[in-house]
Motif scaffolding. Structure first.
Motif, PDB file in Angstrom:
ATOM      1  N   ILE A 103      23.349 -20.894  34.922  1.00 52.21           N
ATOM      2  CA  ILE A 103      23.588 -20.386  33.861  1.00 52.21           C
ATOM      3  C   ILE A 103      22.845 -20.851  32.791  1.00 52.21           C
ATOM      4  CG2 ILE A 103      25.286 -20.312  32.099  1.00 52.21           C
ATOM      5  CD1 ILE A 103      27.667 -20.406  34.284  1.00 52.21           C
ATOM      6  N   THR A 104      22.413 -22.043  32.779  1.00 56.91           N
ATOM      7  CA  THR A 104      21.497 -22.739  31.553  1.00 56.91           C
ATOM      8  C   THR A 104      20.193 -22.086  31.978  1.00 56.91           C
ATOM      9  OG1 THR A 104      22.823 -24.593  31.547  1.00 56.91           O
ATOM     10  CG2 THR A 104      20.875 -24.838  30.847  1.00 56.91           C
ATOM     11  N   ALA A 105      19.604 -21.978  33.129  1.00 56.67           N
ATOM     12  CA  ALA A 105      18.520 -21.338  33.451  1.00 56.67           C
ATOM     13  C   ALA A 105      18.294 -20.019  33.163  1.00 56.67           C
ATOM     14  CB  ALA A 105      18.070 -21.557  34.780  1.00 56.67           C
ATOM     15  N   ALA A 106      19.383 -19.169  33.463  1.00 63.78           N
ATOM     16  CA  ALA A 106      19.349 -17.689  32.876  1.00 63.78           C
ATOM     17  C   ALA A 106      19.264 -17.734  31.322  1.00 63.78           C
ATOM     18  CB  ALA A 106      20.543 -17.179  33.476  1.00 63.78           C
ATOM     19  N   ILE A 145       9.348 -23.263  34.049  1.00 69.74           N
ATOM     20  CA  ILE A 145      10.203 -23.968  33.051  1.00 69.74           C
ATOM     21  C   ILE A 145      11.770 -23.702  33.261  1.00 69.74           C
ATOM     22  CG2 ILE A 145      10.533 -23.938  30.447  1.00 69.74           C
ATOM     23  CD1 ILE A 145       7.624 -22.810  30.286  1.00 69.74           C
ATOM     24  N   ALA A 146      12.147 -22.750  33.821  1.00 70.79           N
ATOM     25  CA  ALA A 146      13.579 -22.464  33.961  1.00 70.79           C
ATOM     26  C   ALA A 146      13.866 -23.109  35.089  1.00 70.79           C
ATOM     27  CB  ALA A 146      13.728 -21.090  34.307  1.00 70.79           C
ATOM     28  N   LEU A 147      13.168 -23.497  36.191  1.00 67.55           N
ATOM     29  CA  LEU A 147      13.415 -24.195  37.252  1.00 67.55           C
ATOM     30  C   LEU A 147      13.512 -25.727  36.930  1.00 67.55           C
ATOM     31  CD1 LEU A 147      13.818 -23.906  40.377  1.00 67.55           C
ATOM     32  CD2 LEU A 147      11.410 -24.415  40.678  1.00 67.55           C
ATOM     33  N   GLY A 148      12.871 -26.065  36.054  1.00 69.77           N
ATOM     34  CA  GLY A 148      12.776 -27.593  35.639  1.00 69.77           C
ATOM     35  C   GLY A 148      14.187 -27.833  35.048  1.00 69.77           C
ATOM     36  N   ILE A 149      14.531 -26.838  34.129  1.00 75.97           N
ATOM     37  CA  ILE A 149      15.734 -26.974  33.267  1.00 75.97           C
ATOM     38  C   ILE A 149      16.959 -27.102  34.532  1.00 75.97           C
ATOM     39  CG2 ILE A 149      17.375 -25.514  31.686  1.00 75.97           C
ATOM     40  CD1 ILE A 149      14.945 -24.760  30.379  1.00 75.97           C
ATOM     41  N   PHE A 150      16.936 -25.852  35.548  1.00 74.81           N
ATOM     42  CA  PHE A 150      17.742 -25.794  36.621  1.00 74.81           C
ATOM     43  C   PHE A 150      18.076 -27.285  37.010  1.00 74.81           C
ATOM     44  CE2 PHE A 150      18.714 -25.324  41.088  1.00 74.81           C
ATOM     45  CZ  PHE A 150      19.938 -24.517  40.751  1.00 74.81           C
ATOM     46  N   VAL A 151      16.754 -27.728  37.685  1.00 77.45           N
ATOM     47  CA  VAL A 151      16.790 -29.049  38.327  1.00 77.45           C
ATOM     48  C   VAL A 151      17.563 -30.185  37.564  1.00 77.45           C
ATOM     49  CG1 VAL A 151      15.509 -30.705  39.141  1.00 77.45           C
ATOM     50  CG2 VAL A 151      15.246 -28.367  39.941  1.00 77.45           C
ATOM     51  N   ALA A 152      17.203 -30.145  36.290  1.00 78.44           N
ATOM     52  CA  ALA A 152      17.620 -31.340  35.316  1.00 78.44           C
ATOM     53  C   ALA A 152      18.868 -31.275  35.170  1.00 78.44           C
ATOM     54  CB  ALA A 152      16.925 -31.213  34.126  1.00 78.44           C
TER      55      ALA A 152
END
Length: 194
Positions: free
Chosen positions: A143-146, A123-130
């Motif tokens: 920062i956003t993924a963290a 889920i965090a990786l998806g956020i990071f990529v987006a």
């Protein structure tokens, strides 16, 4: 208790190995004096290219993953498993081998989280990529993924030791990015170029 303490010490020392610095030195570069001066994968990638950057990312990630998997293999409780990951992360961020000045911890945190909560990582990786795809800022994606990890881990696992360590790691990742945050605000942060 002795095994647990030895695991934490070993995790810290493993985390302290400055992967990016060692790989860059093998290429004839002191990564601390080039680019951002950070020993992490992003600076190594920007300075020495894709292959060395990816090798740094993988090495730093493994530093976080191996202690967590070792603690699980040894049948330790959630608390000790989470603390093993935290010790590795702290080793990377505050490495004894470089006067307690290490990287920002993103790749090592990734390894820790892969061991603790792999679904949350997806889920965090998806956020990071987006975020990176839309902004072209690796730092903003990190920062956003963290920031997303603690609530995602809390929702998916609800296990207090995992959530607690996730909060600590996320806060430290964000703290280590404070200069990036200032540059983002000023509009001077470097954008990612594939």
């Amino acid at each position: 208790m002795l095994i647990e303490i030895l695991l934490l010490a070993g995790a810290y020392l493993l985390g302290s190995i400055p992967t990016g610095l060692l790989l860059a030195k093998a290429a004839g570069v002191d990564i601390r004096t080039t680019g951002s001066g950070n020993i992490g994968a992003t600076n190594v990638y920007r300075t020495l290219g894709r292959s060395v950057g990816i090798a740094t990312l993988v090495g730093d990630c493994l530093k976080g993953l191996i202690p967590v998997l070792a603690a699980k293999y040894l049948g330790m409780t959630d608390l000790w498993i989470a603390l093993a990951g935290l010790a590795a992360f702290l080793g990377h961020v505050y490495t004894v081998f470089l006067g307690f000045k290490g990287g920002k911890g993103v790749a090592t945190a990734l390894g820790v989280f892969l061991g603790l909560a792999p679904l949350a990582v997806l889920i965090a990786l998806g956020i990071f990529v987006a975020v990176v795809a839309t902004s072209r800022y690796i730092s903003l994606g990190s920062i956003t993924a963290a920031a997303a990890m603690p609530p995602v881990v809390a929702f998916l696992s609800g296990r207090p030791p995992l959530v607690g360590v996730t909060v600590v790691i996320a806060l430290l990742v964000i703290w280590k990015h404070r200069e990036n945050i200032q540059r983002l605000r000023a509009g001077t942060e470097n954008r990612f170029k594939a």
